[in-house]
Every structure is written in structure tokens, then in C-alpha cells.
Enzyme design. Structure first.
Site, PDB file in Angstrom:
ATOM      1  N   LYS A 185      12.056 -14.978 -12.064  1.00  0.00           N
ATOM      2  CA  LYS A 185      11.743 -13.873 -12.990  1.00  0.00           C
ATOM      3  C   LYS A 185      10.643 -14.291 -13.957  1.00  0.00           C
ATOM      4  O   LYS A 185       9.696 -13.560 -14.193  1.00  0.00           O
ATOM      5  CB  LYS A 185      12.969 -13.452 -13.806  1.00  0.00           C
ATOM      6  CG  LYS A 185      14.011 -12.603 -13.135  1.00  0.00           C
ATOM      7  CD  LYS A 185      13.581 -11.220 -12.725  1.00  0.00           C
ATOM      8  CE  LYS A 185      12.957 -11.229 -11.368  1.00  0.00           C
ATOM      9  NZ  LYS A 185      13.758 -11.094 -10.205  1.00  0.00           N
ATOM     10  N   HIS A 212      16.156 -37.697  -9.668  1.00  0.00           N
ATOM     11  CA  HIS A 212      15.567 -38.213  -8.421  1.00  0.00           C
ATOM     12  C   HIS A 212      14.086 -37.828  -8.315  1.00  0.00           C
ATOM     13  O   HIS A 212      13.530 -37.801  -7.225  1.00  0.00           O
ATOM     14  CB  HIS A 212      16.359 -37.698  -7.225  1.00  0.00           C
ATOM     15  CG  HIS A 212      17.781 -38.158  -7.247  1.00  0.00           C
ATOM     16  ND1 HIS A 212      18.130 -39.463  -6.963  1.00  0.00           N
ATOM     17  CD2 HIS A 212      18.924 -37.529  -7.572  1.00  0.00           C
ATOM     18  CE1 HIS A 212      19.442 -39.602  -7.084  1.00  0.00           C
ATOM     19  NE2 HIS A 212      19.947 -38.437  -7.466  1.00  0.00           N
ATOM     20  N   CYS A 263       0.861  -1.178   0.000  1.00  0.00           N
ATOM     21  CA  CYS A 263       0.000   0.000   0.000  1.00  0.00           C
ATOM     22  C   CYS A 263       0.899   1.231   0.000  1.00  0.00           C
ATOM     23  O   CYS A 263       2.003   1.203   0.546  1.00  0.00           O
ATOM     24  CB  CYS A 263      -0.934   0.092   1.185  1.00  0.00           C
ATOM     25  SG  CYS A 263      -2.114  -1.251   1.293  1.00  0.00           S
ATOM     26  N   GLU A 306       7.135 -14.780 -12.197  1.00  0.00           N
ATOM     27  CA  GLU A 306       6.452 -13.614 -11.622  1.00  0.00           C
ATOM     28  C   GLU A 306       5.942 -12.642 -12.673  1.00  0.00           C
ATOM     29  O   GLU A 306       4.944 -11.981 -12.447  1.00  0.00           O
ATOM     30  CB  GLU A 306       7.323 -12.894 -10.580  1.00  0.00           C
ATOM     31  CG  GLU A 306       8.476 -12.120 -11.124  1.00  0.00           C
ATOM     32  CD  GLU A 306       9.297 -11.457 -10.029  1.00  0.00           C
ATOM     33  OE1 GLU A 306       8.728 -10.959  -9.069  1.00  0.00           O
ATOM     34  OE2 GLU A 306      10.541 -11.448 -10.171  1.00  0.00           O
ATOM     35  N   GLU A 352      16.828 -17.815  -9.660  1.00  0.00           N
ATOM     36  CA  GLU A 352      16.466 -16.439  -9.970  1.00  0.00           C
ATOM     37  C   GLU A 352      15.816 -16.350 -11.358  1.00  0.00           C
ATOM     38  O   GLU A 352      14.838 -15.629 -11.556  1.00  0.00           O
ATOM     39  CB  GLU A 352      17.706 -15.536  -9.856  1.00  0.00           C
ATOM     40  CG  GLU A 352      17.501 -14.087 -10.232  1.00  0.00           C
ATOM     41  CD  GLU A 352      16.419 -13.369  -9.440  1.00  0.00           C
ATOM     42  OE1 GLU A 352      15.930 -13.894  -8.426  1.00  0.00           O
ATOM     43  OE2 GLU A 352      16.032 -12.264  -9.873  1.00  0.00           O
ATOM     44  N   ARG A 397       3.794  -0.332  -5.042  1.00  0.00           N
ATOM     45  CA  ARG A 397       3.450  -0.826  -3.708  1.00  0.00           C
ATOM     46  C   ARG A 397       2.114  -1.567  -3.678  1.00  0.00           C
ATOM     47  O   ARG A 397       1.716  -2.100  -2.650  1.00  0.00           O
ATOM     48  CB  ARG A 397       3.412   0.332  -2.707  1.00  0.00           C
ATOM     49  CG  ARG A 397       4.716   1.100  -2.630  1.00  0.00           C
ATOM     50  CD  ARG A 397       4.598   2.267  -1.683  1.00  0.00           C
ATOM     51  NE  ARG A 397       4.564   1.849  -0.308  1.00  0.00           N
ATOM     52  CZ  ARG A 397       5.629   1.666   0.455  1.00  0.00           C
ATOM     53  NH1 ARG A 397       6.822   1.898  -0.036  1.00  0.00           N
ATOM     54  NH2 ARG A 397       5.510   1.290   1.695  1.00  0.00           N
ATOM     55  N   LYS A 426       6.079  -4.355  -4.620  1.00  0.00           N
ATOM     56  CA  LYS A 426       7.542  -4.328  -4.544  1.00  0.00           C
ATOM     57  C   LYS A 426       8.046  -4.308  -3.105  1.00  0.00           C
ATOM     58  O   LYS A 426       9.069  -4.892  -2.792  1.00  0.00           O
ATOM     59  CB  LYS A 426       8.077  -3.127  -5.310  1.00  0.00           C
ATOM     60  CG  LYS A 426       9.584  -3.205  -5.467  1.00  0.00           C
ATOM     61  CD  LYS A 426      10.055  -2.506  -6.702  1.00  0.00           C
ATOM     62  CE  LYS A 426      11.529  -2.731  -6.943  1.00  0.00           C
ATOM     63  NZ  LYS A 426      11.813  -4.106  -7.399  1.00  0.00           N
ATOM     64  N   ASN A 474      -1.313   2.576   5.523  1.00  0.00           N
ATOM     65  CA  ASN A 474      -0.409   1.522   5.050  1.00  0.00           C
ATOM     66  C   ASN A 474       0.045   0.749   6.276  1.00  0.00           C
ATOM     67  O   ASN A 474       0.520   1.345   7.239  1.00  0.00           O
ATOM     68  CB  ASN A 474       0.802   2.145   4.337  1.00  0.00           C
ATOM     69  CG  ASN A 474       1.892   1.119   4.070  1.00  0.00           C
ATOM     70  OD1 ASN A 474       1.600  -0.046   3.823  1.00  0.00           O
ATOM     71  ND2 ASN A 474       3.139   1.551   4.123  1.00  0.00           N
ATOM     72  N   GLY A 475      -0.094  -0.572   6.237  1.00  0.00           N
ATOM     73  CA  GLY A 475       0.323  -1.387   7.381  1.00  0.00           C
ATOM     74  C   GLY A 475      -0.785  -2.338   7.783  1.00  0.00           C
ATOM     75  O   GLY A 475      -1.752  -2.539   7.037  1.00  0.00           O
ATOM     76  N   TRP A 495      -2.658  -2.724  -1.671  1.00  0.00           N
ATOM     77  CA  TRP A 495      -2.323  -4.140  -1.861  1.00  0.00           C
ATOM     78  C   TRP A 495      -3.111  -4.855  -0.772  1.00  0.00           C
ATOM     79  O   TRP A 495      -2.833  -4.709   0.419  1.00  0.00           O
ATOM     80  CB  TRP A 495      -0.826  -4.371  -1.693  1.00  0.00           C
ATOM     81  CG  TRP A 495      -0.408  -5.760  -2.077  1.00  0.00           C
ATOM     82  CD1 TRP A 495      -0.093  -6.203  -3.329  1.00  0.00           C
ATOM     83  CD2 TRP A 495      -0.251  -6.889  -1.220  1.00  0.00           C
ATOM     84  NE1 TRP A 495       0.246  -7.535  -3.294  1.00  0.00           N
ATOM     85  CE2 TRP A 495       0.157  -7.985  -2.015  1.00  0.00           C
ATOM     86  CE3 TRP A 495      -0.423  -7.094   0.163  1.00  0.00           C
ATOM     87  CZ2 TRP A 495       0.396  -9.254  -1.479  1.00  0.00           C
ATOM     88  CZ3 TRP A 495      -0.184  -8.354   0.687  1.00  0.00           C
ATOM     89  CH2 TRP A 495       0.220  -9.421  -0.139  1.00  0.00           C
TER      90      TRP A 495
HETATM   91  C1  F6R Z   1      11.363 -10.621  -7.244  1.00  0.00           C
HETATM   92  C2  F6R Z   1      11.277  -9.649  -6.181  1.00  0.00           C
HETATM   93  C3  F6R Z   1      11.018 -10.138  -4.801  1.00  0.00           C
HETATM   94  C4  F6R Z   1      11.918  -9.402  -3.819  1.00  0.00           C
HETATM   95  C5  F6R Z   1      11.555  -9.780  -2.378  1.00  0.00           C
HETATM   96  C6  F6R Z   1      12.483  -9.132  -1.383  1.00  0.00           C
HETATM   97  O1  F6R Z   1      11.630 -10.004  -8.464  1.00  0.00           O
HETATM   98  O2  F6R Z   1      11.417  -8.481  -6.395  1.00  0.00           O
HETATM   99  O3  F6R Z   1      11.180 -11.508  -4.704  1.00  0.00           O
HETATM  100  O4  F6R Z   1      13.239  -9.735  -4.093  1.00  0.00           O
HETATM  101  O5  F6R Z   1      10.244  -9.379  -2.117  1.00  0.00           O
HETATM  102  O6  F6R Z   1      12.459  -7.761  -1.488  1.00  0.00           O
HETATM  103  P1  F6R Z   1      13.593  -6.874  -0.862  1.00  0.00           P
HETATM  104  O7  F6R Z   1      14.855  -7.172  -1.566  1.00  0.00           O
HETATM  105  O8  F6R Z   1      13.136  -5.462  -1.087  1.00  0.00           O
HETATM  106  O9  F6R Z   1      13.674  -7.223   0.591  1.00  0.00           O
END
Ligand code: F6R
Length: 609
Positions: A486, A505, A2, A489, A482, A27, A604, A101-102, A75
């Protein structure tokens, strides 16, 4: 998660809030809303889904006579993404409006208490309890400040609020506890937001609100208080960022821009941490004092940051013989902790606001561990948990999918590993070689990025598949984790990463002609031939093979698509495989028409545990 924003001033309030919320969309984007206090009424507008839906509604809204407003981007945590759960929420008399927010953790008990007192709830949110609490206290005190001070004493959890009252114009109260909030001071009014990008271009100075503090914003001034009502003196600092730094430039998406920024970020990091090209300086940290006596390292992080930590484990252990445990912060919190005073805990967080990581570090602190934090946001909440900070210097990352922050994390972790080896007196020719090889990476990364057209063509061949397998060994396992993250997501394709040796396995049962498999093979690595065998096993079962291969002499008879990457040693290879996998994910998502920068269900900054 949020985002909230508030503005009181003589610019067009609606436009300032819309721009601010747009820059906070990373957010959350489940719903959005705004409230405007005018001469005789408070107008509230709310819409489900993306901010554009609110923008359309606001086209017909007459807010010209209003000089103050608050906005929210949601969010969803408590209650679905419906209009009735969208913020702002209002008091029963309609005079108080509030965005949040929270999470208010004790909201259920408060709700029951307020319901018993006659308050009638309209939403499923935890937030509504806050607005009614303030309304109840306002009835006693007839002052918004006093009502807020009284109300926050009842609240447990995390909250950043912006609050207005119809009868107290020219006033927004901004409250902070365990959720970020920054106040902006400008010539044309004052502003508050969850994060700096919302303020750029509107204000020229900022003040970070701390936990258990609130600010009272008027058009001409801002005053600060603690939760007991004591006045606080704050010194604003200049806001140095320009709007250009958060624009997409000529790129179609932030993600693409951020992928292409990576070589320059590497250069920036190398000159920041190794200004003379020889000696590593860890941001002024007394490395001898901090690192000399450590016996173990724990890395706590989430998502992409966790993947960076996993890659670093390989290098740190190899170069220093110090055991490294990598834990998802969300798991660390609930496990038996072996952390002690001889443990160095590395917290990695791009945003510096990830609730799980912050909680894990607070727990580690209770065990007397030393805490070193890698973050891209030196102004974030995580900094308060740290003994020292290693900045990532990647610039603001807007796209929800982390790209440039991941490679920045890798570089800083490598530098940390080299420095640790030096401090412990175990640095050898290999350490030296890697340290200097790092300087070749920006150019090699540019080479990788210049092959984007070819990657786009490969992506077109695979966009219609609904499942993917990624395989790698050693540090490349972290790389494929990773890569798979990517892809899933931003494209919503089911992508799973496996240690290549583990395939037989169990996961090999998944392989057939409908299963593309992405494999990483690095020349001279001890497992090159083994991974070739793993790929043969996939081919024998008709899987489609995409190989990222760093050996220019390799004669391809195996892979359906071969993506060559420059010659690189295994330890540093994630810096070259990451941009390839990022571009593959990007172009597949694009072909599928996904919202690349704002994938569904994600935010994010994950500020809830
Ligand atoms: C994936 C992504 C998330 C963040 C995770 C941690 O692309 O962005 O998996 O890596 O939410 O976020 P931070 O690094 O901000 O703690």
C-alpha cells in the site's frame, strides 16, 4: 487495462463519453482520446496524460452535430504514452476510427504484411494493425460489419474494439475477444463500455458481450452477432446500480471512502454467508461434494489478492491440516504444476479481469482441479473459469489501491476455512471460537478507523523518509507485505516487508536512523516476545520504530510511535492491522501530494500478462 466507451444517441455525445471515461480512469491514464462522426467528417481529439488534458482540448471542440462517438483511456503497452500512440486510431482515408483494449499478439507479422501492401503506420501501437485490416477488408466488402468479421479472423490475442465508419452513420460496432465489454441500452441512446460504471445513469439495461461476439449499436436498437456473422438473441438485464454507488460522497478520495466502508462490508458478508449467525453457507455451493475429497489447496492471485491468500494459508492449514500452496499467478503459469484432480484451486481476484490469474486457472482446469473463485465482480471474465464463485460483496472499488476488497477477501477466506474444517470433520473449539469472534470485528474495525486523526499525526512524522521496512511473523508477515505494498504504490516510497526473524540474515544491514520500521505485534501470539527482540535489534541500530500492538497492557519503552489496536486473536488480526496500514499509507501519500486514487504507472484491471 485501457478503457473504451462508445455512445450513439441524442444526449450530448461529448459529455456522455467524458463522464464514461472518467469512470474508467482506474483502467489507465497515460493518454485519452475521442472520435465523433458528424454529417461530413470524423473529428478526432487526443491528449497525453490524464483525462483532464483531453477535457481542456474538448472545451473548444464543436461536436454538437454529432450523435455518435467513441472514447479511450490508455494504459500504455506497445509504444510510449505519446499523442501519436493515443487512441482513437484512424484508417488512412480517415473514415474509420477505432479504440482498443487488449493486445494484438500477432501485430508484428500483420504490420509487416500491411506495410508490404502500402499501409503507412503512424504509431508504435499494436492497435493500428486492426484499423488498417478493417480498412483493407472494407475496400472489398463496402460494409463495416463484413469488414469487421473478415478482419477479426486475422487477429490473435485480446481485443475489445469500438469502431465507426464515416459513411455508415448511426452505427458503432463493438467487438469482444478476451477483453471485457458490456452493452447498455437506454431511452436516449445505446452505449458500450469496458465496465459497468461508465454506463450508470445513461442506460437502464445491459447485455454482457461474450468472447467472439460483436454488437451493432444504433440510436434506436442494438443487434448481436458471432464472428461468423450469425445473429444472436440476447436478453438484456436491468442495470441496478445508481450513480451514488460510484461517487466519493463527502470523502476527499475514493481510497479514503473505501477504507471507511470496511466495517459495513464485513457485516454484509457475515449476514450473506452466515444468515443465521451459526451456519456457513458458501453461496449455495454443495460444500460436501466440492470439498470432501480434496487433498491440497493451491491459491493463485496477484498483488493484494495474493497477500490475502498468503494470510489465509496460515488459517486454512492450522484449522484443516490440508496443505496450501500460495502462488503469484504470474509465476504459477510458468512453473511445473503439481495440480491434480484432488486439488482445489482458489483463484482470488477483485476485478475478475487479471490476465495472469485467469490464465493460471485455465491451466489448473486442464489438470482437472476444482476451481473456486473469490471475486468482487460476479460479471467478470474470471467467472467463466470457475466451478463455483464466492462473491466479495464489497461494492465497486474505484481507487486503484485495493483496500476494502482485501479485507473482504480475508473474511470470505476465513469463512471458507471454517466451512472446510466442518466438512472434513475436523472443526474444533478453536474453529468455533474464531467463527464467533469474527462477529466482533466490524465494531473493532470501527474503533481502529476512529483513531484516524492520531494516524494522520504519525504519518506526518514519517512522510519525508524515502525508505521503510515492515516486519511481521506468521500471518502478520502477510499483513506487512500488504502494508508495504500500500505504502509503495500510492506514495512511491521504497517499502519492503520482511519476516521479522529473517531480518538478521541480511536486511538488518539496511537499518540506521533514516530507516523507519513498522512492526506488528499481536498479544498472545507465539512470536510476540520474539518480535519485541527483533525490534530491540532495530532500536540498537538507531532505526525508528512504529509498533502496531494489540496488547493494551503493553508498557511502551521501545517504540517511537505506538499504535494500539483492539485485542484480537492472531488469526483475525489482519482485519485490524490492514485499516491502520491503509490509513498510514493514505496520509503519507497525501502529505507528499500524490494522486492517491490514481498512482502513476498503475491500472486497476491488469488485463495483460
Ligand atoms: C494493489 C492492487 C493490486 C491488485 C492486483 C490484482 O493495491 O490493487 O496489487 O491486487 O493487480 O488485482 P485483482 O485482485 O483484481 O486480480
Amino acid at each position: 487495462m485501457c478503457g473504451i466507451v462508445g455512445y450513439v444517441g441524442n444526449n450530448a455525445v461529448k459529455d456522455v463519453l467524458l463522464e464514461g471515461l472518467q469512470r474508467l480512469e482506474y483502467r489507465g491514464y497515460d493518454s485519452s482520446g475521442m472520435a465523433f462522426v458528424g454529417a461530413h467528417q470524423t473529428q478526432v481529439y487526443r491528449a497525453c496524460g490524464k483525462l483532464d488534458n483531453l477535457r481542456k482540448i474538448l472545451e473548444n471542440a464543436h461536436t454538437e452535430s454529432s450523435f455518435q462517438g467513441i472514447g479511450h483511456i490508455r494504459w500504455a503497452t506497445h509504444g510510449a504514452a505519446t499523442e501519436s500512440n493515443a487512441h482513437p486510431h484512424r484508417s488512412t482515408d480517415g473514415k474509420i476510427s477505432l479504440v482498443h483494449n487488449g493486445i494484438i499478439e500477432n501485430y508484428q507479422a500483420l504490420k509487416e504484411e500491411l506495410q508490404a501492401q502500402g499501409f503507412c503506420f503512424q504509431s508504435q501501437t499494436d492497435t493500428e494493425t486492426a484499423v488498417y485490416l478493417i480498412e483493407r477488408e472494407y475496400q472489398k466488402y463496402q460494409s463495416l460489419e463484413k469488414a469487421v468479421i473478415a478482419a477479426v479472423q486475422y487477429l490473435k490475442g485480446a481485443f475489445a474494439f469500438c469502431i465507426m465508419h464515416q459513411d455508415e452513420p448511426d452505427k458503432i460496432i463493438a467487438v469482444r475477444k478476451n477483453a471485457p465489454l458490456v452493452i447498455g441500452l437506454g431511452k436516449n441512446g445505446n452505449m458500450v463500455a469496458s465496465d459497468i460504471p461508465a454506463l450508470i445513469g445513461f442506460v437502464d439495461r445491459i447485455v454482457y458481450l461474450q468472447d467472439n461476439e460483436f454488437a451493432v449499436l444504433h440510436q434506436k436498437d442494438v443487434s448481436f452477432y458471432d464472428f461468423d456473422g450469425h445473429s444472436l438473441l440476447k436478453s438484456p438485464e436491468p442495470l441496478a446500480l445508481e450513480a451514488e454507488q460510484i461517487s466519493k460522497g463527502h470523502y476527499a478520495h475514493y481510497m479514503l471512502k473505501e477504507i471507511h466502508e470496511q466495517p459495513d462490508i464485513l457485516r454484509r458478508l457475515l449476514s450473506f454467508y452466515m444468515p443465521d449467525g451459526q451456519n456457513i453457507c458458501l453461496n449455495g455451493i454443495d460444500a460436501k461434494k466440492m470439498l470432501r475429497n480434496i487433498e491440497q489447496i493451491e491459491i493463485v492471485a496477484c498483488g493484494t489478492s495474493y497477500n490475502a491468500g498468503l494470510a489465509a494459508k496460515n488459517v486454512i492449514e492450522k484449522l484443516t491440516d490440508i496443505p496450501v500452496r500460495v502462488e503469484a499467478a504470474s509465476e504459477y503459469i510458468y512453473q511445473k504444476q503439481l495440480t491434480n484432480a484432488q486439488t482445489l484451486v482458489l483463484g482470488i481476484s477483485q476485478s475478475g479481469e487479471t490476465a495472469d490469474t485467469i490464465t493460471a486457472l485455465k491451466q489448473a482446469r486442464l489438470k482437472n482441479a476444482q476451481i473456486l473463485v473469490l471475486t468482487n465482480r460476479e460479471d467478470s471474465s474470471i467467472v467463466q473459469c470457475a466451478d463455483a464463485i464466492l462473491p466479495l460483496k464489497a461494492g465497486i472499488e474505484v481507487s486503484v489501491a485495493a483496500t476494502k476488497s482485501y479485507t473482504a477477501q480475508l473474511v470470505v477466506l476465513y469463512l471458507f476455512a471454517f466451512k472446510l474444517a466442518e466438512v472434513l470433520g475436523v472443526a474444533n473449539a478453536e474453529t468455533n471460537y474464531l467463527k464467533h469472534a469474527l462477529f466482533e470485528l466490524p465494531v473493532q474495525m470501527e474503533q481502529v478507523l476512529s483513531a484516524e486523526k492520531a494516524l494522520e499525526e504519525v504519518s506526518a512524522l514519517y512522510a519525508s523518509y524515502s525508505d521503510f521496512v515492515f516486519i511481521g511473523r506468521g500471518i502478520s508477515y502477510a499483513g506487512v507485505l500488504e502494508g508495504a505494498l500500500k505504502l509503495k504504490e500510492i506514495s512511491y516510497i521504497n517499502a519492503n516487508a520482511y519476516m521479522a526473524g529473517e531480518l538478521k540474515h541480511g536486511p538488518i544491514a539496511l537499518i540506521d536512523e533514516n530507516m523507519p520500521c513498522v512492526a506488528i505485534l499481536i498479544k498472545n501470539s507465539s512470536t510476540f516476545d520474539k518480535i519485541i527482540s527483533n525490534c530491540e535489534e532495530i532500536k540498537a541500530r538507531h532505526g525508528k520504530l512504529i509498533g502496531l500492538v494489540s496488547d493494551e497492557t503493553y508498557q511502551n519503552k521501545l517504540f517511537d510511535n505506538l499504535i494500539r489496536i483492539p485485542n484480537v486473536c492472531e488469526e483475525l488480526s489482519p482485519l485490524l492491522t490492514a485499516p491502520v496500514l491503509q490509513l498510514l499509507a493514505y496520509h503519507i501519500a497525501l502529505k507528499l501530494g500524490r494522486e492517491v486514487d490514481k498512482p502513476r504507472n498503475l491500472a486497476k484491471s491488469v488485463t495483460v500478462e
